[in-house]
Design an enzyme around this catalytic site. Structure first.
Site, PDB file in Angstrom:
ATOM      1  N   ARG A 177       0.884  -1.181  -0.024  1.00 43.15           N
ATOM      2  CA  ARG A 177       0.139   0.007   0.166  1.00 43.15           C
ATOM      3  C   ARG A 177       0.906   1.106  -0.130  1.00 43.15           C
ATOM      4  O   ARG A 177       0.607   2.233   0.776  1.00 43.15           O
ATOM      5  CB  ARG A 177      -0.852   0.087   1.075  1.00 43.15           C
ATOM      6  CG  ARG A 177      -2.081  -1.079   1.140  1.00 43.15           C
ATOM      7  CD  ARG A 177      -3.151  -0.479   0.150  1.00 43.15           C
ATOM      8  NE  ARG A 177      -4.376  -1.473   0.359  1.00 43.15           N
ATOM      9  CZ  ARG A 177      -5.366  -1.474   1.004  1.00 43.15           C
ATOM     10  NH1 ARG A 177      -5.539  -0.253   1.551  1.00 43.15           N
ATOM     11  NH2 ARG A 177      -6.177  -2.176   1.018  1.00 43.15           N
ATOM     12  N   ASP A 203      -6.939  -2.782  -7.164  1.00 42.01           N
ATOM     13  CA  ASP A 203      -7.270  -3.213  -6.275  1.00 42.01           C
ATOM     14  C   ASP A 203      -7.658  -4.748  -6.343  1.00 42.01           C
ATOM     15  O   ASP A 203      -8.046  -5.042  -7.491  1.00 42.01           O
ATOM     16  CB  ASP A 203      -8.623  -2.540  -5.667  1.00 42.01           C
ATOM     17  CG  ASP A 203      -9.026  -3.172  -4.260  1.00 42.01           C
ATOM     18  OD1 ASP A 203      -8.463  -2.201  -3.142  1.00 42.01           O
ATOM     19  OD2 ASP A 203      -9.699  -4.023  -3.925  1.00 42.01           O
ATOM     20  N   TYR A 260     -14.703 -11.627   0.726  1.00 45.84           N
ATOM     21  CA  TYR A 260     -15.335 -10.464   0.245  1.00 45.84           C
ATOM     22  C   TYR A 260     -16.798 -10.893  -0.421  1.00 45.84           C
ATOM     23  O   TYR A 260     -17.808 -10.389  -0.240  1.00 45.84           O
ATOM     24  CB  TYR A 260     -14.652  -9.660  -0.584  1.00 45.84           C
ATOM     25  CG  TYR A 260     -13.501  -8.986   0.243  1.00 45.84           C
ATOM     26  CD1 TYR A 260     -13.919  -7.619   0.931  1.00 45.84           C
ATOM     27  CD2 TYR A 260     -12.228  -9.324   0.182  1.00 45.84           C
ATOM     28  CE1 TYR A 260     -13.026  -7.267   1.872  1.00 45.84           C
ATOM     29  CE2 TYR A 260     -11.316  -8.359   1.099  1.00 45.84           C
ATOM     30  CZ  TYR A 260     -11.773  -7.400   1.723  1.00 45.84           C
ATOM     31  OH  TYR A 260     -10.887  -6.717   2.530  1.00 45.84           O
ATOM     32  N   ARG A 294      -7.208  11.893  -5.683  1.00 47.49           N
ATOM     33  CA  ARG A 294      -8.308  10.899  -5.085  1.00 47.49           C
ATOM     34  C   ARG A 294      -9.539  11.994  -4.807  1.00 47.49           C
ATOM     35  O   ARG A 294     -10.714  11.702  -4.802  1.00 47.49           O
ATOM     36  CB  ARG A 294      -7.784  10.426  -3.694  1.00 47.49           C
ATOM     37  CG  ARG A 294      -8.807   9.523  -3.125  1.00 47.49           C
ATOM     38  CD  ARG A 294      -9.272   8.243  -3.839  1.00 47.49           C
ATOM     39  NE  ARG A 294     -10.468   7.379  -3.185  1.00 47.49           N
ATOM     40  CZ  ARG A 294     -11.470   7.766  -3.125  1.00 47.49           C
ATOM     41  NH1 ARG A 294     -11.950   8.738  -3.711  1.00 47.49           N
ATOM     42  NH2 ARG A 294     -12.166   7.114  -2.264  1.00 47.49           N
ATOM     43  N   ARG A 312      -3.628   6.699   0.699  1.00 46.32           N
ATOM     44  CA  ARG A 312      -4.099   8.371   1.285  1.00 46.32           C
ATOM     45  C   ARG A 312      -3.115   9.052   2.080  1.00 46.32           C
ATOM     46  O   ARG A 312      -3.239   9.958   2.526  1.00 46.32           O
ATOM     47  CB  ARG A 312      -5.390   7.956   1.945  1.00 46.32           C
ATOM     48  CG  ARG A 312      -6.880   7.884   1.198  1.00 46.32           C
ATOM     49  CD  ARG A 312      -7.682   7.220   1.820  1.00 46.32           C
ATOM     50  NE  ARG A 312      -7.334   5.890   2.452  1.00 46.32           N
ATOM     51  CZ  ARG A 312      -8.183   5.168   2.982  1.00 46.32           C
ATOM     52  NH1 ARG A 312      -9.805   5.444   3.196  1.00 46.32           N
ATOM     53  NH2 ARG A 312      -7.734   4.014   3.420  1.00 46.32           N
TER      54      ARG A 312
HETATM   55  O1  CP3 Z   1       0.125   0.862  -3.215  1.00 46.17           O
HETATM   56  C1  CP3 Z   1      -0.490  -0.264  -3.425  1.00 46.17           C
HETATM   57  O2  CP3 Z   1      -0.068  -1.283  -2.350  1.00 46.17           O
HETATM   58  C2  CP3 Z   1      -1.223  -0.865  -4.657  1.00 46.17           C
HETATM   59  C3  CP3 Z   1      -2.562  -0.495  -4.469  1.00 46.17           C
HETATM   60  C4  CP3 Z   1      -3.524  -1.252  -3.909  1.00 46.17           C
HETATM   61  C5  CP3 Z   1      -4.824  -1.120  -3.313  1.00 46.17           C
HETATM   62  N1  CP3 Z   1      -5.375  -2.257  -2.908  1.00 46.17           N
HETATM   63  C6  CP3 Z   1      -5.521   0.222  -3.679  1.00 46.17           C
HETATM   64  C7  CP3 Z   1      -6.606   0.741  -2.626  1.00 46.17           C
HETATM   65  C8  CP3 Z   1      -3.240  -2.865  -3.696  1.00 46.17           C
HETATM   66  C9  CP3 Z   1      -2.202  -3.467  -3.313  1.00 46.17           C
HETATM   67  C10 CP3 Z   1      -4.627  -3.285  -2.860  1.00 46.17           C
HETATM   68  C11 CP3 Z   1      -4.733  -4.400  -2.285  1.00 46.17           C
HETATM   69  C12 CP3 Z   1      -5.998  -4.886  -1.468  1.00 46.17           C
HETATM   70  N2  CP3 Z   1      -7.359  -4.301  -1.695  1.00 46.17           N
HETATM   71  C13 CP3 Z   1      -6.037  -5.620  -0.380  1.00 46.17           C
HETATM   72  C14 CP3 Z   1      -4.841  -6.638  -0.189  1.00 46.17           C
HETATM   73  C15 CP3 Z   1      -3.991  -5.819   0.897  1.00 46.17           C
HETATM   74  C16 CP3 Z   1      -4.226  -5.878   2.185  1.00 46.17           C
HETATM   75  O3  CP3 Z   1      -4.162  -4.666   2.636  1.00 46.17           O
HETATM   76  O4  CP3 Z   1      -4.523  -6.735   2.832  1.00 46.17           O
HETATM   77  C17 CP3 Z   1      -7.298  -5.743   0.183  1.00 46.17           C
HETATM   78  C18 CP3 Z   1      -7.719  -6.874   1.388  1.00 46.17           C
HETATM   79  C19 CP3 Z   1      -8.081  -4.922  -0.675  1.00 46.17           C
HETATM   80  C20 CP3 Z   1      -9.596  -4.573  -0.427  1.00 46.17           C
HETATM   81  C21 CP3 Z   1      -9.908  -3.148   0.082  1.00 46.17           C
HETATM   82  N3  CP3 Z   1      -9.547  -2.211  -0.697  1.00 46.17           N
HETATM   83  C22 CP3 Z   1     -10.016  -2.675   1.246  1.00 46.17           C
HETATM   84  C23 CP3 Z   1     -10.395  -3.552   2.515  1.00 46.17           C
HETATM   85  C24 CP3 Z   1     -10.053  -1.248   1.089  1.00 46.17           C
HETATM   86  C25 CP3 Z   1     -10.580  -0.357   2.258  1.00 46.17           C
HETATM   87  C26 CP3 Z   1      -9.389  -0.315   3.228  1.00 46.17           C
HETATM   88  C27 CP3 Z   1      -8.965   1.374   3.027  1.00 46.17           C
HETATM   89  O5  CP3 Z   1      -7.968   1.259   3.229  1.00 46.17           O
HETATM   90  O6  CP3 Z   1      -9.657   2.163   2.933  1.00 46.17           O
HETATM   91  C28 CP3 Z   1      -9.617  -0.934  -0.411  1.00 46.17           C
HETATM   92  C29 CP3 Z   1      -9.625   0.350  -0.775  1.00 46.17           C
HETATM   93  C30 CP3 Z   1      -8.292   0.734  -1.413  1.00 46.17           C
HETATM   94  N4  CP3 Z   1      -7.613   0.069  -2.189  1.00 46.17           N
HETATM   95  C31 CP3 Z   1      -7.611   1.970  -1.164  1.00 46.17           C
HETATM   96  C32 CP3 Z   1      -6.416   2.000  -1.963  1.00 46.17           C
HETATM   97  C33 CP3 Z   1      -5.220   3.109  -1.888  1.00 46.17           C
HETATM   98  C34 CP3 Z   1      -8.054   3.092  -0.048  1.00 46.17           C
HETATM   99  C35 CP3 Z   1      -9.175   3.696  -0.667  1.00 46.17           C
HETATM  100  C36 CP3 Z   1      -9.281   5.189  -1.086  1.00 46.17           C
HETATM  101  O7  CP3 Z   1      -8.276   5.797  -1.590  1.00 46.17           O
HETATM  102  O8  CP3 Z   1     -10.242   5.458  -1.027  1.00 46.17           O
END
Ligand code: CP3
Length: 351
Positions: free
Chosen positions: A28, A77, A155, A41, A32
């Site tokens: 990640r 994602d 999910y 964003r 944010r």
């Molecule tokens: O920089 C990176 O790592 C690449 C981008 C990336 C995202 N999601 C973008 C994202 C990666 C590798 C993921 C993987 C992901 N997504 C996982 C596996 C990694 C982990 O953390 O266990 C999972 C479980 C998800 C599902 C997911 N997507 C969740 C649970 C959430 C909400 C949690 C949160 O942080 O808000 C997301 C949203 C998400 N995916 C965000 C980002 C940058 C944040 C939301 C936003 O910008 O509004």
């Protein structure tokens, strides 16, 4: 994974080859906590960023520029490939992912498509891979990724994030045929999706089994391992390193190794040296700073980075990372400081 003699420290570490510095990247690393990301964003939803290759590429490159990390991870994602399978979803502010049509019955599972043709259905992701590769050149390799079948299934069944995975485990225990049918479909989708990313130019891939730690080792072995194994042993991934990551799974690291991967991601709940001994020295390890430690004072961070590097003992095959993703509250300066520390301290280690 076939031979080759890569020069970039990240790709060398994935193959357990020595290099001058321990490579570092952060799960990640785009997100944010970065003002550059928040600026984009503010004008686009998460799905819009993922679907506009120029934007996804820009966000992928932001942390490479700001932090000096040794690898880029594609901005996407894990839930994207569920959309062409027939799942409707959105990301709710402050809540995370919401599945609008969660799986309830065996019929719901039979109706899912597993022939998603990712080159077409996820063409935007593949285009982002090509743009990033063009921009990065030799500066850093690009990691593609996907969610593992269990994490994606959770999910789809729960409808979003979950605390105890009750509905998911109920399906697993009560309807084993439907469970294995779902996991089999997901294994096919994930393997095809990763292979398409590699064909588009991803130089390594990571499989995220973020919630596998909710399972007992016995249930993991019987209900999940064969499906992850099918993904991780896909012949089309043979030429690139594959990182297999799970959180909360340190009690069954040898099972993760058995499922596959050229590197295993370890979270912060296990000491890295102990984890590597469980896995054996013929495999690379990735980890394992507690993401919350990134909020600690500089002196504490230094101690933690030193401790992890000492546990890895300069052995080829360590990729420095967190034990899970960066939290939005994290100060960017601290993330940059850790990347610098890893490079500086590891150069001084005797190998
Ligand atoms: O920089 C990176 O790592 C690449 C981008 C990336 C995202 N999601 C973008 C994202 C990666 C590798 C993921 C993987 C992901 N997504 C996982 C596996 C990694 C982990 O953390 O266990 C999972 C479980 C998800 C599902 C997911 N997507 C969740 C649970 C959430 C909400 C949690 C949160 O942080 O808000 C997301 C949203 C998400 N995916 C965000 C980002 C940058 C944040 C939301 C936003 O910008 O509004």
């Amino acid at each position: 994974m076939s031979g080759g003699n890569p020069t970039q420290p990240f790709l060398r570490a994935c193959r357990c080859l020595p290099s001058e510095v321990t490579p570092v990247w952060f799960m990640r690393q785009a997100g944010r906590y970065m003002p550059e990301y928040r600026a984009i964003r503010a004008r686009h939803t998460l799905l819009e960023i993922c679907r506009q290759p120029e934007l996804a590429a820009e966000v992928t490159l932001q942390p490479v520029r700001a932090l000096g990390v040794d690898a880029a991870i594609l901005f996407a994602d894990i839930l994207l490939p569920l959309i062409p399978m027939g799942i409707r979803l959105h990301f709710a502010e402050g809540e995370g992912p919401v599945i609008e049509n969660p799986l309830r019955t065996a019929e719901d599972i039979s109706a899912l498509r597993d022939d998603i043709a990712p080159h077409d259905s996820l063409a935007d992701v593949m285009e982002a891979v090509r743009i990033v590769r063009g921009e990065l050149g030799a500066r850093a390799p690009l990691i593609g990724f996907a969610g593992a079948p269990f994490t994606l299934a959770s999910y789809m069944i729960e409808g979003g994030s979950s605390r105890n995975y009750l509905k998911t485990k109920c399906l697993m225990y009560h309807e084993p045929d439907a469970w294995h049918a779902l996991m089999g479909k997901l294994a096919r989708v994930v393997a095809d999706y990763l292979a398409a990313q590699v064909a588009a130019g991803a130089q390594a891939v990571q499989l995220f089994d973020s919630w596998a730690g909710a399972l007992s080792p016995a249930d993991y072995a019987a209900c999940v391992l064969p499906h992850s194994q099918r993904v991780l042993h896909d012949a089309r991934l043979a030429d690139v390193p594959v990182i297999h990551f799970a959180t909360g799974a340190s009690s069954y690291l040898p099972l993760l190794k058995e499922a596959g991967g050229s590197a295993i991601g370890v979270d912060w709940r296990a000491p890295l040296g102990w984890a590597w001994r469980q896995l054996g020295e013929d495999i690379a390890v990735q980890g394992n700073l507690d993401p919350v430690a990134l909020t600690a004072p500089r002196a504490v961070l230094e101690q933690q980075v030193h401790r992890i590097l000492r546990e890895a003992a300069g052995r080829p095959g360590h990729i420095f990372n967190l034990g899970h993703g960066i939290l939005p509250e994290t100060p960017v300066d601290n993330v940059k400081a850790v990347a610098d520390m890893v490079h500086e301290f590891s150069m001084r280690l005797t190998r």
